[in-house]
Design a protein around this motif. Structure first.
Motif, PDB file in Angstrom:
ATOM      1  N   GLU A 138     -14.202  36.578  -6.437  1.00  0.00           N
ATOM      2  CA  GLU A 138     -14.701  36.273  -7.777  1.00  0.00           C
ATOM      3  C   GLU A 138     -15.233  34.859  -7.934  1.00  0.00           C
ATOM      4  OE1 GLU A 138     -12.636  39.101 -11.031  1.00  0.00           O
ATOM      5  OE2 GLU A 138     -11.485  37.327 -10.498  1.00  0.00           O
ATOM      6  N   SER A 139     -14.550  33.882  -7.335  1.00  0.00           N
ATOM      7  CA  SER A 139     -14.912  32.498  -7.619  1.00  0.00           C
ATOM      8  C   SER A 139     -14.455  31.577  -6.499  1.00  0.00           C
ATOM      9  CB  SER A 139     -14.296  32.050  -8.948  1.00  0.00           C
ATOM     10  OG  SER A 139     -12.883  32.054  -8.862  1.00  0.00           O
ATOM     11  N   TYR A 140     -14.954  30.363  -6.554  1.00  0.00           N
ATOM     12  CA  TYR A 140     -14.533  29.324  -5.613  1.00  0.00           C
ATOM     13  C   TYR A 140     -14.263  28.058  -6.413  1.00  0.00           C
ATOM     14  CZ  TYR A 140     -19.158  27.276  -6.177  1.00  0.00           C
ATOM     15  OH  TYR A 140     -20.276  26.696  -6.707  1.00  0.00           O
ATOM     16  N   SER A 141     -13.397  27.215  -5.896  1.00  0.00           N
ATOM     17  CA  SER A 141     -13.014  26.001  -6.620  1.00  0.00           C
ATOM     18  C   SER A 141     -13.864  24.811  -6.218  1.00  0.00           C
ATOM     19  CB  SER A 141     -11.545  25.673  -6.340  1.00  0.00           C
ATOM     20  OG  SER A 141     -11.395  25.144  -5.026  1.00  0.00           O
ATOM     21  N   ASP A 142     -13.791  23.773  -7.043  1.00  0.00           N
ATOM     22  CA  ASP A 142     -14.289  22.479  -6.596  1.00  0.00           C
ATOM     23  C   ASP A 142     -13.504  22.062  -5.361  1.00  0.00           C
ATOM     24  OD1 ASP A 142     -16.120  22.198  -8.660  1.00  0.00           O
ATOM     25  OD2 ASP A 142     -14.736  21.073  -9.940  1.00  0.00           O
ATOM     26  N   PRO A 143     -14.097  21.273  -4.468  1.00  0.00           N
ATOM     27  CA  PRO A 143     -13.345  20.787  -3.315  1.00  0.00           C
ATOM     28  C   PRO A 143     -12.182  19.891  -3.732  1.00  0.00           C
ATOM     29  CG  PRO A 143     -15.709  20.543  -2.953  1.00  0.00           C
ATOM     30  CD  PRO A 143     -15.529  20.896  -4.400  1.00  0.00           C
ATOM     31  N   LEU A 144     -11.090  20.017  -3.029  1.00  0.00           N
ATOM     32  CA  LEU A 144      -9.922  19.168  -3.234  1.00  0.00           C
ATOM     33  C   LEU A 144      -9.820  18.213  -2.057  1.00  0.00           C
ATOM     34  CD1 LEU A 144      -7.386  18.571  -4.964  1.00  0.00           C
ATOM     35  CD2 LEU A 144      -6.143  20.179  -3.498  1.00  0.00           C
ATOM     36  N   ASN A 145      -9.938  16.917  -2.332  1.00  0.00           N
ATOM     37  CA  ASN A 145      -9.824  15.903  -1.292  1.00  0.00           C
ATOM     38  C   ASN A 145      -8.354  15.525  -1.147  1.00  0.00           C
ATOM     39  OD1 ASN A 145      -9.930  13.670   0.399  1.00  0.00           O
ATOM     40  ND2 ASN A 145     -11.798  12.869  -0.520  1.00  0.00           N
ATOM     41  N   LEU A 146      -7.764  15.896  -0.028  1.00  0.00           N
ATOM     42  CA  LEU A 146      -6.331  15.695   0.176  1.00  0.00           C
ATOM     43  C   LEU A 146      -5.952  14.228   0.356  1.00  0.00           C
ATOM     44  CD1 LEU A 146      -5.720  18.779   2.471  1.00  0.00           C
ATOM     45  CD2 LEU A 146      -4.991  18.505   0.096  1.00  0.00           C
ATOM     46  N   LYS A 147      -6.950  13.373   0.523  1.00  0.00           N
ATOM     47  CA  LYS A 147      -6.665  11.940   0.567  1.00  0.00           C
ATOM     48  C   LYS A 147      -5.993  11.468  -0.717  1.00  0.00           C
ATOM     49  CE  LYS A 147     -10.073   9.715   3.618  1.00  0.00           C
ATOM     50  NZ  LYS A 147     -11.191   8.735   3.632  1.00  0.00           N
ATOM     51  N   ALA A 148      -6.266  12.148  -1.813  1.00  0.00           N
ATOM     52  CA  ALA A 148      -5.736  11.741  -3.115  1.00  0.00           C
ATOM     53  C   ALA A 148      -4.220  11.780  -3.165  1.00  0.00           C
ATOM     54  CB  ALA A 148      -6.315  12.625  -4.213  1.00  0.00           C
ATOM     55  N   PHE A 149      -3.598  12.496  -2.227  1.00  0.00           N
ATOM     56  CA  PHE A 149      -2.148  12.670  -2.249  1.00  0.00           C
ATOM     57  C   PHE A 149      -1.446  11.915  -1.122  1.00  0.00           C
ATOM     58  CE2 PHE A 149      -4.307  16.624  -3.591  1.00  0.00           C
ATOM     59  CZ  PHE A 149      -4.116  16.472  -4.954  1.00  0.00           C
ATOM     60  N   GLY A 150      -2.160  10.947  -0.526  1.00  0.00           N
ATOM     61  CA  GLY A 150      -1.578  10.241   0.601  1.00  0.00           C
ATOM     62  C   GLY A 150      -1.539  11.134   1.827  1.00  0.00           C
TER      63      GLY A 150
END
Length: 203
Positions: free
Chosen positions: A139-151
């Protein structure tokens, strides 16, 4: 770097390209979660030598980050009762590709030939169907999640990363099928169903 141990450093050094990462993920047995749901970190998945889609995506993201690339993942949402699928993005010469840990024959690696993430997500649409009735459910796809944001502790954490599921679910998702065109979507035919039932690892 990333509090990796010697074995992990040795492995990540070898995983220097998306193709090498994908080839390695393909050797890891599928995690069928026989003892209950898991959300292993890369360290635990590597220790246990098993991974399902998001666990494989995190291994791929960590390896890309180790080599100076962005650790980007996206959530591709299937209509229930189907499942979501998490893939790792990479970019070469301005074009997107994807690394994918799956037990299925089709929703796998993507070469870097897509102009944007929507094009890449759409490349999964036709082959994403229920093996019971052939209904196409992506149905859908998300915006990319940059895992750098979480250390970087998610790479070596020893507890399940359920918090990351919540982060993915909260991302903006983009619909792939125009509302007026849903009724025109054709189910997978018998030949496609036969191909769709191929699996890499026996459950």
């Amino acid at each position: 770097m990333f509090a990796l141990n010697a074995d992990e450093i040795k492995l990540f050094k070898k995983l220097s390209t998306p193709t090498k990462i994908q080839d390695f993920l393909d050797t890891i047995p599928m995690n069928f979660e026989r003892d209950g749901d898991t959300h292993y970190s890369p360290r635990i998945a590597l220790q246990k030598n098993t991974a399902h889609c998001i666990e494989g995506a995190l291994i791929a993201a960590a390896a890309l980050w180790y080599h100076g690339e962005k650790p980007l993942i996206i959530d591709m949402r299937g209509r229930r009762p189907d499942y979501d699928h998490i893939i790792t993005l990479y970019k070469v010469n301005g074009y997107w590709g994807a690394i994918s840990k799956t037990n299925h024959a089709t929703i796998r690696f993507r070469d870097p030939v897509y102009k944007n993430v929507r094009e890449l997500a759409l490349s999964y649409f036709h082959e994403w169907f229920m093996n019971t009735n052939g209904e196409k459910t992506l149905e859908s796809y998300s915006d990319p999640l940059n895992l750098k944001a979480f250390g970087d502790t998610w790479i070596t954490d020893t507890v399940d990363l359920w918090w990351l599921d919540k982060k993915l679910d909260a991302l903006k998702h983009h619909l792939l099928v125009p509302k007026g065109n849903k009724k025109y979507i054709r189910n997978a035919d018998p030949m496609e169903l036969k191909a769709g039932r191929l699996t890499e690892w026996p459950e």
